[in-house]
Write a protein that holds these residues in place. Structure first.
Motif, short mmCIF file in Angstrom:
data_model
loop_
_atom_site.label_atom_id
_atom_site.label_comp_id
_atom_site.label_asym_id
_atom_site.label_seq_id
_atom_site.Cartn_x
_atom_site.Cartn_y
_atom_site.Cartn_z
N ARG A 122 48.08 83.53 48.76
CA ARG A 122 48.32 82.72 49.84
C ARG A 122 49.71 82.29 50.00
O ARG A 122 50.41 82.03 49.04
N THR A 124 39.58 79.88 50.88
CA THR A 124 39.87 80.78 49.89
C THR A 124 38.62 81.51 49.30
O THR A 124 37.72 81.02 49.12
N THR A 147 46.07 82.79 54.15
CA THR A 147 45.56 83.35 53.11
C THR A 147 45.51 84.90 53.32
O THR A 147 45.40 85.38 54.54
#
Length: 327
Positions: free
Chosen positions: A276, A257, A19
């Motif tokens: 990502r 996330t 991420t």
């Protein structure tokens, strides 16, 4: 801040996923860097020996934060606040590299993690700010290749070395050694349901599956994201091919996330997952998933590109999510 992990599926394919969490809008996009291209880095120029693809942006010169090269070496830069220490000037026998140029330098010059172990002895990371941010970015780096060899580079003094990463996960500060020691605190967690005790003749009623993960941290701090990612990676069911593995990696990263607004900095700005990235190492492919479109967008590093493309290439991302109508 960021989270990264490596993964090997049951067929033997290797991946590095991450991420990209940041408050400042980086506007990163997929980019190709050719062989034998001289980069005018902020601490001095360097020339790529190998071609690679990844996520980056041209800010005076081409800068990359992650990617995969023609030999399948994957590299990702992650924030390392209060721990990164850079030299003011490189020693006479060392090449100076700006921290934000290390990813491009490594992808352009190392064929494997073992190769990079030797090459980093020839460089030093120099305290040079990124023009756009007006600060020197504190970074550390996770690297992996198709052998499964995975390591982390942390510039805590002027002499650089790669540290083995046995769990194939990295987040942010503290350093890797601290995270691995902290992992022992959660060493009893399991995916299985734990039986409940009979207290004083009273039989407790089960709360169902998931009790084995009681104590798994759920916040967005770096230590918690590290533990959560190791746990999910370890207990996830193996996948047999590239599409199913990419799908699994999306689910694994779902757990770390960061949506906009749920993690605020002291200045009120939202630190969130801007994109990502997924590096398929044997495939030599880079998949990008921006915040506003969960559909994976792929660029493959082909032999034709390596032989015939001699300038960097930027690829436009689709930012509108696509909804498929079912008949």
């Amino acid at each position: 801040m960021c989270t990264s992990l490596t993964y090997q599926n049951s067929r033997g394919d290797h991946f590095l996923a991450r991420t990209m969490d940041f408050a400042f809008e980086l506007n990163g996009q997929p980019m190709f860097m050719p062989r034998n291209f001289t980069v005018q880095g902020d601490a001095g120029e360097f020339t790529t020996q190998y071609g690679f693809i990844g996520a980056g942006r041209k800010i005076g010169h081409e800068m990359f934060v992650d990617g995969v090269n023609e030999h399948g070496l994957g590299v990702a830069a992650l924030y390392f606040p209060a721990n990164a220490h850079y030299v003011q000037h490189a020693d006479a026998d060392k090449q100076g590299i700006a921290p934000h140029d290390f990813t491009a330098w490594a992808l352009g010059n190392a064929a494997s993690v073992e190769d990079l172990r030797q090459l980093v002895q020839e460089i030093q990371l120099v305290d040079v700010p990124v023009a756009l941010l007006k600060i020197t970015t504190p970074l550390h780096f996770i690297v992996s290749d198709p052998t499964g060899d995975t390591a982390v580079l942390e510039a805590t003094n002027k002499d650089l070395q790669l540290l083995d990463d046995p769990v194939g996960v990295m987040t942010n500060s503290p350093d890797l050694g601290w995270h691995l020691q902290n992992l022992s605190t959660y060493g009893t967690l399991t995916a299985e349901e734990r039986p409940l005790h009979d207290y004083q003749g009273y039989q407790l009623k089960t709360q169902g599956p998931g009790t084995g993960a009681f104590g798994l941290p759920g916040d967005y701090t770096s230590p918690s994201r590290f533990i959560r990612t190791v746990f999910a990676k370890h207990f996830s069911q193996p996948t047999p091919d590239i599409p199913s593995t990419l799908n699994l990696l999306q689910h694994l990263l779902d757990g770390v996330t960061i949506p906009k607004g749920v993690k605020l900095k002291a200045d009120g700005e939202s630190d969130y997952t801007q994109y990502r990235g997924y590096m398929s190492l044997e495939e030599r492919a880079y998949y990008m998933e921006p915040y506003d479109n969960a559909e994976l967008q792929r660029v493959v590093l082909t032999d034709d590109m390596l032989a015939n493309c001699h300038e960097p290439i930027n690829y436009a991302l689709a930012h509108q999510p696509h909804i498929k109508e079912l008949n």
